[in-house]
Design a protein around this motif. Structure first.
Motif, PDB file in Angstrom:
ATOM      1  N   LEU A 218      36.310  40.482  40.912  1.00 28.71           N
ATOM      2  CA  LEU A 218      35.728  40.496  39.569  1.00 28.71           C
ATOM      3  C   LEU A 218      34.988  41.817  39.386  1.00 28.71           C
ATOM      4  N   LEU A 219      35.375  42.571  38.373  1.00 28.42           N
ATOM      5  CA  LEU A 219      34.751  43.861  38.082  1.00 28.42           C
ATOM      6  C   LEU A 219      33.892  43.742  36.832  1.00 28.42           C
ATOM      7  N   LEU A 220      32.592  43.942  37.009  1.00 25.93           N
ATOM      8  CA  LEU A 220      31.657  44.028  35.896  1.00 25.93           C
ATOM      9  C   LEU A 220      31.342  45.498  35.676  1.00 25.93           C
ATOM     10  N   HIS A 221      31.184  45.914  34.425  1.00 31.21           N
ATOM     11  CA  HIS A 221      31.036  47.340  34.152  1.00 31.21           C
ATOM     12  C   HIS A 221      30.335  47.547  32.821  1.00 31.21           C
ATOM     13  N   THR A 222      29.999  48.803  32.540  1.00 36.30           N
ATOM     14  CA  THR A 222      29.422  49.170  31.253  1.00 36.30           C
ATOM     15  C   THR A 222      30.452  49.952  30.437  1.00 36.30           C
ATOM     16  N   ASP A 223      30.070  50.325  29.218  1.00 40.58           N
ATOM     17  CA  ASP A 223      31.036  50.971  28.326  1.00 40.58           C
ATOM     18  C   ASP A 223      31.382  52.399  28.730  1.00 40.58           C
ATOM     19  N   GLY A 224      30.767  52.920  29.798  1.00 35.50           N
ATOM     20  CA  GLY A 224      31.212  54.203  30.316  1.00 35.50           C
ATOM     21  C   GLY A 224      32.645  54.135  30.802  1.00 35.50           C
ATOM     22  N   LEU A 225      33.123  52.919  31.110  1.00 35.33           N
ATOM     23  CA  LEU A 225      34.514  52.732  31.538  1.00 35.33           C
ATOM     24  C   LEU A 225      35.426  52.496  30.339  1.00 35.33           C
ATOM     25  N   THR A 226      35.038  51.604  29.457  1.00 32.58           N
ATOM     26  CA  THR A 226      35.911  51.244  28.336  1.00 32.58           C
ATOM     27  C   THR A 226      35.987  52.335  27.277  1.00 32.58           C
ATOM     28  N   GLU A 227      34.955  53.173  27.176  1.00 33.86           N
ATOM     29  CA  GLU A 227      34.938  54.198  26.135  1.00 33.86           C
ATOM     30  C   GLU A 227      35.246  55.596  26.661  1.00 33.86           C
TER      31      GLU A 227
ATOM     32  N   GLU B 273      44.711  51.176  35.359  1.00 30.96           N
ATOM     33  CA  GLU B 273      43.944  51.923  36.352  1.00 30.96           C
ATOM     34  C   GLU B 273      43.109  50.991  37.227  1.00 30.96           C
ATOM     35  N   VAL B 274      42.550  49.951  36.629  1.00 30.35           N
ATOM     36  CA  VAL B 274      41.794  48.984  37.423  1.00 30.35           C
ATOM     37  C   VAL B 274      42.719  48.295  38.422  1.00 30.35           C
ATOM     38  N   THR B 275      43.916  47.943  37.982  1.00 31.42           N
ATOM     39  CA  THR B 275      44.876  47.299  38.880  1.00 31.42           C
ATOM     40  C   THR B 275      45.178  48.189  40.078  1.00 31.42           C
ATOM     41  N   ARG B 276      45.442  49.474  39.811  1.00 36.11           N
ATOM     42  CA  ARG B 276      45.765  50.400  40.902  1.00 36.11           C
ATOM     43  C   ARG B 276      44.567  50.600  41.832  1.00 36.11           C
ATOM     44  N   ALA B 277      43.379  50.781  41.238  1.00 33.84           N
ATOM     45  CA  ALA B 277      42.194  51.048  42.063  1.00 33.84           C
ATOM     46  C   ALA B 277      41.835  49.855  42.943  1.00 33.84           C
TER      47      ALA B 277
ATOM     48  N   LEU C  40      39.281  47.920  50.837  1.00 34.06           N
ATOM     49  CA  LEU C  40      37.817  47.818  50.894  1.00 34.06           C
ATOM     50  C   LEU C  40      37.225  47.963  49.497  1.00 34.06           C
ATOM     51  N   PRO C  41      36.290  47.098  49.120  1.00 29.78           N
ATOM     52  CA  PRO C  41      35.706  47.167  47.775  1.00 29.78           C
ATOM     53  C   PRO C  41      35.076  48.520  47.452  1.00 29.78           C
ATOM     54  N   ASP C  42      34.365  49.116  48.408  1.00 29.71           N
ATOM     55  CA  ASP C  42      33.732  50.411  48.136  1.00 29.71           C
ATOM     56  C   ASP C  42      34.782  51.488  47.878  1.00 29.71           C
ATOM     57  N   ASP C  43      35.884  51.434  48.602  1.00 31.92           N
ATOM     58  CA  ASP C  43      36.968  52.389  48.356  1.00 31.92           C
ATOM     59  C   ASP C  43      37.601  52.160  46.987  1.00 31.92           C
ATOM     60  N   ALA C  44      37.677  50.913  46.576  1.00 31.34           N
ATOM     61  CA  ALA C  44      38.245  50.606  45.260  1.00 31.34           C
ATOM     62  C   ALA C  44      37.390  51.206  44.146  1.00 31.34           C
ATOM     63  N   LEU C  45      36.063  51.077  44.275  1.00 29.83           N
ATOM     64  CA  LEU C  45      35.185  51.660  43.259  1.00 29.83           C
ATOM     65  C   LEU C  45      35.284  53.177  43.254  1.00 29.83           C
TER      66      LEU C  45
ATOM     67  N   LEU D   5      38.473  54.115  41.472  1.00 32.44           N
ATOM     68  CA  LEU D   5      38.366  53.902  40.024  1.00 32.44           C
ATOM     69  C   LEU D   5      37.531  54.997  39.375  1.00 32.44           C
ATOM     70  N   HIS D   6      36.423  55.354  40.008  1.00 33.68           N
ATOM     71  CA  HIS D   6      35.592  56.424  39.473  1.00 33.68           C
ATOM     72  C   HIS D   6      36.355  57.747  39.458  1.00 33.68           C
TER      73      HIS D   6
END
Length: 339
Positions: free
Chosen positions: A265-274, A288-292, A297-302, A305-306
């Motif tokens: 489950l990915l929670l985020h702010t509008d810095g991602l959606t906008e 992009e979320v699917t690929r990331a 490892l969760p930290d590698d996924a973030l 994505l970044h």
């Protein structure tokens, strides 16, 4: 007699021109005190005084009360500009110090998390739009409560020190109500009540609250970007009924989502959606979320994505602050029936 009068007139004309020049010479120190350092302003002032004396001597203006008055006025004006430069630089230094303290405070508030909490691994990433930019309004917090793990992700309207104040007020309110409110709608009611005295007429806080239970997550959304569940496919978990942000008296319904083993489950702010590319193309969120989130490892996924967001926005205007909170079950439990 005529020659004497003519000479006197010429002397008077020269004196008027010199006095005008002396007045104009004060413009340099005035501009310097608004933009330059104290030392540089003092040097410009000394140069202006030297030019004024040279102009008086060069035009043969006889020393007298008027000349002394004009030069004295210039000297006083130059001294005031040096003092003004000192005051300006002192205030700028104090403001810079206050901003730096605020940035450090924000980094403490937005402390990074990467740990297992009651059967759920939670990791976070917060990235400012630019290190030298004004303070943003993103916020997140986690609380291990008698009702389970609760997570808040939010975004305060505005930036700078006022946003930091409202961020701190929101987190304080969350820590007060998260441990006692029996469900997430009650948490929202408590947050809205406690924030009301802190918010101005145009202030508000978007918020997403999550509560984890065996096999599911319970959500309430107050005007915030929808979270993403990533399993066999990525999907936005939009609320059935939209709700306004905190500060606008929200009354959001709680909705429940089943989490299968391996779901994230990915929670985020509008810095991602906008996030936007230089040509205005929006960030392809779900692909992009699917690929990331395929990273083991969760930290590698973030991190991936970044990196994808940065690659998409390279060359464009700085996007908003970005907050990412990734949650993944670390224990296989029996699912709870979802109504």
């Amino acid at each position: 007699m005529g020659a004497s009068a003519s000479a006197s007139a010429m002397d008077t004309g020269s004196g008027v021109h010199v006095f005008t020049l002396v007045a104009l010479l004060l413009i340099g120190p005035l501009l310097a005190c608004a933009w330059l350092s104290v030392r540089q302003t003092a040097l410009v002032s000394c140069a202006a005084l030297a030019l004024a004396v040279a102009a008086s001597l060069g035009h043969g203006v006889p020393p007298g009360a008027d000349t002394a008055l004009r030069l004295g006025g210039l000297l006083l004006g130059c001294a005031l500009t040096v003092y003004a430069a000192h005051r300006r630089t002192s205030l700028e230094s104090a403001l810079d110090s206050a901003r730096e303290v605020a940035r450090i405070t924000q980094r403490v508030i937005m402390r990074p998390i990467s740990r297992d909490l009651s059967g759920t691994h939670v990791c976070t990433r917060y990235v400012s739009a630019a290190p030298e930019s004004t303070l943003g309004g993103d916020l997140y917090d986690v609380a291990m409560t008698p009702f389970g793990l609760r997570i808040l992700v939010g975004d305060v309207r505005g930036h700078d020190l006022e946003a930091l104040r409202l961020t701190a007020a929101t987190l304080t309110a969350f820590r007060e109500v998260a441990y006692t409110a029996p469900d997430l709608p009650a948490v929202v009611t408590g947050l809205d009540k406690r924030l009301a005295p802190e918010l101005g007429p145009e202030d508000f806080v978007t918020a997403l609250l999550a509560e984890f239970a065996p096999g599911e997550v319970r959500l309430v959304n107050c005007g915030h970007p929808a979270p993403v569940r990533s399993g066999r496919r990525a999907e936005l978990l939009e609320p059935a009924v939209p709700s306004p942000p905190l500060g606008l008296h929200p009354d959001p319904p709680q909705y429940r989502v089943r989490l299968q083993p391996g779901d994230r489950l990915l929670l985020h702010t509008d810095g991602l959606t906008e996030a936007r590319a230089p040509d205005g193309t929006p960030f392809p969120l779900l692909p992009e979320v699917t690929r990331a989130l395929r990273e083991p490892l969760p930290d590698d996924a973030l991190h991936r994505l970044h990196t994808s967001v940065l690659a998409h926005t390279t060359g464009g205007a700085p996007y908003d602050d970005l907050t990412l909170v990734l949650c993944q079950a670390t224990e296989v439990t029996s699912p709870v029936p979802v109504s």
